[in-house]
Every structure is written in C-alpha cells, then in structure tokens.
Design an enzyme around this catalytic site. Structure first.
Site, PDB file in Angstrom:
ATOM      1  CE1 TYR A  60      31.371  47.141  38.013  1.00 23.70           C
ATOM      2  CE2 TYR A  60      31.788  48.886  36.423  1.00 23.70           C
ATOM      3  CZ  TYR A  60      32.242  47.821  37.170  1.00 23.70           C
ATOM      4  OH  TYR A  60      33.549  47.428  37.081  1.00 23.70           O
TER       5      TYR A  60
ATOM      6  CB  SER B 244      36.867  50.931  43.027  1.00 24.20           C
ATOM      7  OG  SER B 244      35.804  51.781  42.722  1.00 24.20           O
TER       8      SER B 244
ATOM      9  CE  LYS C   6      33.448  47.215  40.777  1.00 22.73           C
ATOM     10  NZ  LYS C   6      34.244  46.192  41.466  1.00 22.73           N
TER      11      LYS C   6
HETATM   12  N1  LIG Z   1      37.901  44.745  33.025  1.00 26.00           N
HETATM   13  C1  LIG Z   1      37.772  46.049  33.257  1.00 26.00           C
HETATM   14  O1  LIG Z   1      37.950  46.889  32.357  1.00 26.00           O
HETATM   15  C2  LIG Z   1      37.410  46.548  34.637  1.00 26.00           C
HETATM   16  C3  LIG Z   1      37.314  47.933  34.796  1.00 26.00           C
HETATM   17  C4  LIG Z   1      37.003  48.430  36.052  1.00 26.00           C
HETATM   18  C5  LIG Z   1      36.794  47.562  37.107  1.00 26.00           C
HETATM   19  N2  LIG Z   1      36.870  46.205  36.912  1.00 26.00           N
HETATM   20  C6  LIG Z   1      36.614  45.340  38.057  1.00 26.00           C
HETATM   21  O2  LIG Z   1      37.618  44.364  38.152  1.00 26.00           O
HETATM   22  C7  LIG Z   1      37.095  43.228  38.819  1.00 26.00           C
HETATM   23  C8  LIG Z   1      37.474  41.973  38.033  1.00 26.00           C
HETATM   24  O3  LIG Z   1      36.818  42.008  36.785  1.00 26.00           O
HETATM   25  P1  LIG Z   1      37.468  41.436  35.451  1.00 26.00           P
HETATM   26  O4  LIG Z   1      37.540  42.552  34.483  1.00 26.00           O
HETATM   27  O5  LIG Z   1      38.680  40.668  35.738  1.00 26.00           O
HETATM   28  O6  LIG Z   1      36.272  40.514  34.917  1.00 26.00           O
HETATM   29  P2  LIG Z   1      36.024  38.941  34.971  1.00 26.00           P
HETATM   30  O7  LIG Z   1      37.091  38.214  34.233  1.00 26.00           O
HETATM   31  O8  LIG Z   1      34.607  38.768  34.548  1.00 26.00           O
HETATM   32  O9  LIG Z   1      36.192  38.594  36.520  1.00 26.00           O
HETATM   33  C9  LIG Z   1      35.141  38.722  37.439  1.00 26.00           C
HETATM   34  C10 LIG Z   1      35.392  37.701  38.538  1.00 26.00           C
HETATM   35  O10 LIG Z   1      34.340  37.841  39.510  1.00 26.00           O
HETATM   36  C11 LIG Z   1      33.841  36.554  39.781  1.00 26.00           C
HETATM   37  N3  LIG Z   1      32.447  36.609  40.209  1.00 26.00           N
HETATM   38  C12 LIG Z   1      31.392  37.148  39.555  1.00 26.00           C
HETATM   39  N4  LIG Z   1      30.262  36.938  40.250  1.00 26.00           N
HETATM   40  C13 LIG Z   1      30.628  36.256  41.377  1.00 26.00           C
HETATM   41  C14 LIG Z   1      29.914  35.736  42.480  1.00 26.00           C
HETATM   42  N5  LIG Z   1      28.575  35.878  42.582  1.00 26.00           N
HETATM   43  N6  LIG Z   1      30.590  35.084  43.436  1.00 26.00           N
HETATM   44  C15 LIG Z   1      31.928  34.905  43.345  1.00 26.00           C
HETATM   45  N7  LIG Z   1      32.662  35.388  42.325  1.00 26.00           N
HETATM   46  C16 LIG Z   1      32.014  36.054  41.354  1.00 26.00           C
HETATM   47  C17 LIG Z   1      33.974  35.799  38.477  1.00 26.00           C
HETATM   48  O11 LIG Z   1      34.018  34.399  38.689  1.00 26.00           O
HETATM   49  P3  LIG Z   1      32.826  33.363  38.488  1.00 26.00           P
HETATM   50  O12 LIG Z   1      32.024  33.820  37.314  1.00 26.00           O
HETATM   51  O13 LIG Z   1      33.562  32.072  38.264  1.00 26.00           O
HETATM   52  O14 LIG Z   1      32.064  33.385  39.770  1.00 26.00           O
HETATM   53  C18 LIG Z   1      35.337  36.286  38.013  1.00 26.00           C
HETATM   54  O15 LIG Z   1      36.346  35.518  38.607  1.00 26.00           O
HETATM   55  C19 LIG Z   1      35.583  43.439  38.942  1.00 26.00           C
HETATM   56  O16 LIG Z   1      35.265  43.901  40.239  1.00 26.00           O
HETATM   57  C20 LIG Z   1      35.318  44.542  37.948  1.00 26.00           C
HETATM   58  O17 LIG Z   1      34.199  45.323  38.274  1.00 26.00           O
HETATM   59  C21 LIG Z   1      37.182  45.684  35.699  1.00 26.00           C
END
Ligand SMILES: NC(=O)c1ccc[n+]([C@@H]2O[C@H](COP(=O)([O-])OP(=O)(O)OC[C@H]3O[C@@H](n4cnc5c(N)ncnc54)[C@H](OP(=O)(O)O)[C@@H]3O)[C@@H](O)[C@H]2O)c1
Length: 261
Positions: free
Chosen positions: A156, A142, A160
């Site tokens: 978003y 989330s 979540k």
């Molecule tokens: N970074 C933060 O500070 C943070 C904070 C709170 C929550 N989150 C959550 O953590 C999770 C991972 O995010 P992250 O920070 O690691 O960012 P990220 O590096 O941008 O990773 C997002 C992943 O989701 C995949 N994705 C996006 N659209 C997709 C689709 N239509 N089908 C399949 N895969 C898809 C992307 O791969 P492709 O583009 O190759 O498809 C990528 O592997 C997300 O749910 C995000 O909301 C992150």
C-alpha cells in the site's frame, strides 16, 4: 481569492463511503455538479441522494476501477454527461494490509493497479479536455503511509508513494497550463478502511479524526491552491522528522511494533 468549486463539474472516485462520500457531498453543497463512482450500487445511491439535494444534475456510475476498460468508460461517461470534468478527485483505494513475509505478488499487483495505475489512467483520459480549456484540478488522495513506511503496509505504501511522486512530476509538467495538482495525505481517518476483510488488523494506536475534519481540510487546501495537505497537519512534521533521519525513524518504528507484539 483562491479556487472556487461553485459551478464546477467534479468527478470523485470511491465515493460510496468514507472520505470520498464526504468529499462528494461537500462539493455538492459548495455548488458543484458531482459525478461519483464505486462498486457498491446501493451505497452510491445513498450518497447521490445527498448530492442531488444540493446539485440536482449530479450522477453516479457503478465502476470497478481495477478494470482498465471500466476506468476509460468512466472518463467517457462523465465527459458525455457533464460536457467536461473540471475537478478530478482520485480517492478510491484499498490498503490490503499484510506483513511482507505473507505478501504475495498478486496482492502487490492488485494494490498497485487500483491505488496507483487507475488514478493515472483516469487522469490521462481526462487531462486533454482540461488542457483544452486551460483549467483543471486533480486531487490525488495518497496516504501518510507513502512517506512514513507504515508497518504491514509495504504494498500500500509503495502504491501511494508512486501516486505522490507521479503527482509531483505531473504538477511540474503542468505548471504553466492552468491545471493544478493537490496531493492529500490523510493520517488515520475513521472510515470502513480499518474493518475491510482480507486485511491484517490495524494495530497502531493513533487517534482517528472524523471524515468531516478530513473533508474540511481537503476543501480548504483546494481553495488555497496548495500542492499538498497532511490531515491532521501534524503528520507533516512527522514526515519531515523521518526525512531528516530515515534510519532512526525506521528503527523506532520497528521497536514500536516489537513492543506491541
Ligand atoms: N481512512 C484513513 O485513515 C486513510 C488514511 C490514508 C489514506 N486513505 C485513503 O483514502 C481513500 C479513501 O479511503 P477511506 O478511508 O474513505 O475508505 P473507504 O470508506 O473504504 O473508501 C474506499 C472507497 O474506495 C472504493 N473502492 C475500493 N475498491 C474499488 C474498486 N475496485 N473500484 C472502485 N472503487 C473502489 C470503495 O467503494 P466500493 O467498495 O463500493 O467499490 C470506497 O468508496 C483511499 O484511497 C485510502 O487509501 C485513507
């Protein structure tokens, strides 16, 4: 003792970068066979190579999880390849940061579809084989946005929050089945999420933690069979303070945004 991921079959969505890639490699290092998916094939191949160093039977599937048929196809492919999925990590997600005055319904629907409905769909597809074995783990990534109503992230945060509440409801329904649920609330983790196109810039000044720090906390929470984990942990206190005084918290957030614009 806790939950040991060694020997387990793990499916991680959104594993081509960031938290998902880090988790996939951590599971492989811990002795699990890992299935990974995302849209970017070349990036997935790089992550798969890091997984197969430790877990040679690991596999990848190029999948667009915003397409329902592809979600169903992924579930079928993972079960066919591994004979079952013990741990499902619903990690893929996009923020589409946009001030609500410029938010179009199509964007809200796209975020809800990927961040909420696709993990629900994948869970429902994989749950029966977990229930048959009387064991399984579902890890839903989330965001602190779900509880803190982050500015410029209404679509978003709502998707979540839906994922979090779904997870809690599911945890209750599954309480005595051997299938357990972990909800992960990352704060600000240093990933590509903050440089994605088609997003308003992220302007809050919060120190970013590394992917490794986030992954370590998730693996520890899974091992301890916790129901939720905030990363970093101090965000849990912020969420509790908001819950105790929602009006004060929202007024403070608005004042913070006003002061920065
Ligand atoms: N970074 C933060 O500070 C943070 C904070 C709170 C929550 N989150 C959550 O953590 C999770 C991972 O995010 P992250 O920070 O690691 O960012 P990220 O590096 O941008 O990773 C997002 C992943 O989701 C995949 N994705 C996006 N659209 C997709 C689709 N239509 N089908 C399949 N895969 C898809 C992307 O791969 P492709 O583009 O190759 O498809 C990528 O592997 C997300 O749910 C995000 O909301 C992150």
């Amino acid at each position: 003792m806790g939950y040991d991921v060694g020997g387990k079959r793990v499916l991680v969505t959104g594993a081509s970068s960031g938290i998902g890639a880090g988790l996939a490699v951590a599971f492989a290092k811990a002795g699990a066979t890992v299935g990974i998916c995302a849209r970017r094939e070349e990036r997935l191949k790089e992550v798969l190579a890091r997984c197969t160093e430790h877990a040679p039977a690991s596999r990848m599937w190029v999948t667009d999880l915003s397409v329902p048929d592809e979600v169903d196809g992924l579930a079928d492919a993972a079960v066919a390849a591994f004979g079952g999925v013990d741990v499902l990590v619903n990690n893929a997600g996009v923020p589409k940061r946009r001030h609500v005055t410029r938010l179009e319904i199509a964007t809200v629907e796209a975020v809800a579809s990927l961040d909420y409905l696709s993990p629900v769909r994948l869970t429902l597809a994989l749950l029966p084989q977990m229930l048959e074995r009387g064991e399984g783990r579902i890890v839903n990534v989330s965001s602190v946005a779900a509880t803190l109503s982050s500015p410029g992230e209404a679509a978003y945060a709502a998707a979540k929050a839906a994922l979090s509440v779904w997870s809690e409801g599911m945890a209750v329904d599954l309480w005595d089945t051997g299938v357990k649920v972990l909800v992960v609330y990352p704060g600000v983790v240093d990933t590509e999420l903050f440089t994605l196109p088609d997003n308003d810039p992220f302007t809050a000044e919060v120190e970013k933690i590394t992917v490794d720090e986030c992954v370590e906390a998730v693996m520890a929470a899974l091992s301890r069979e916790e129901l939720q984990v905030y990363v970093p942990a101090w965000f849990a206190d912020v969420a509790a303070r908001k819950a105790a005084d929602v009006g004060g918290f929202l007024a403070g957030t608005a004042a913070y945004v006003r002061g920065r614009t």
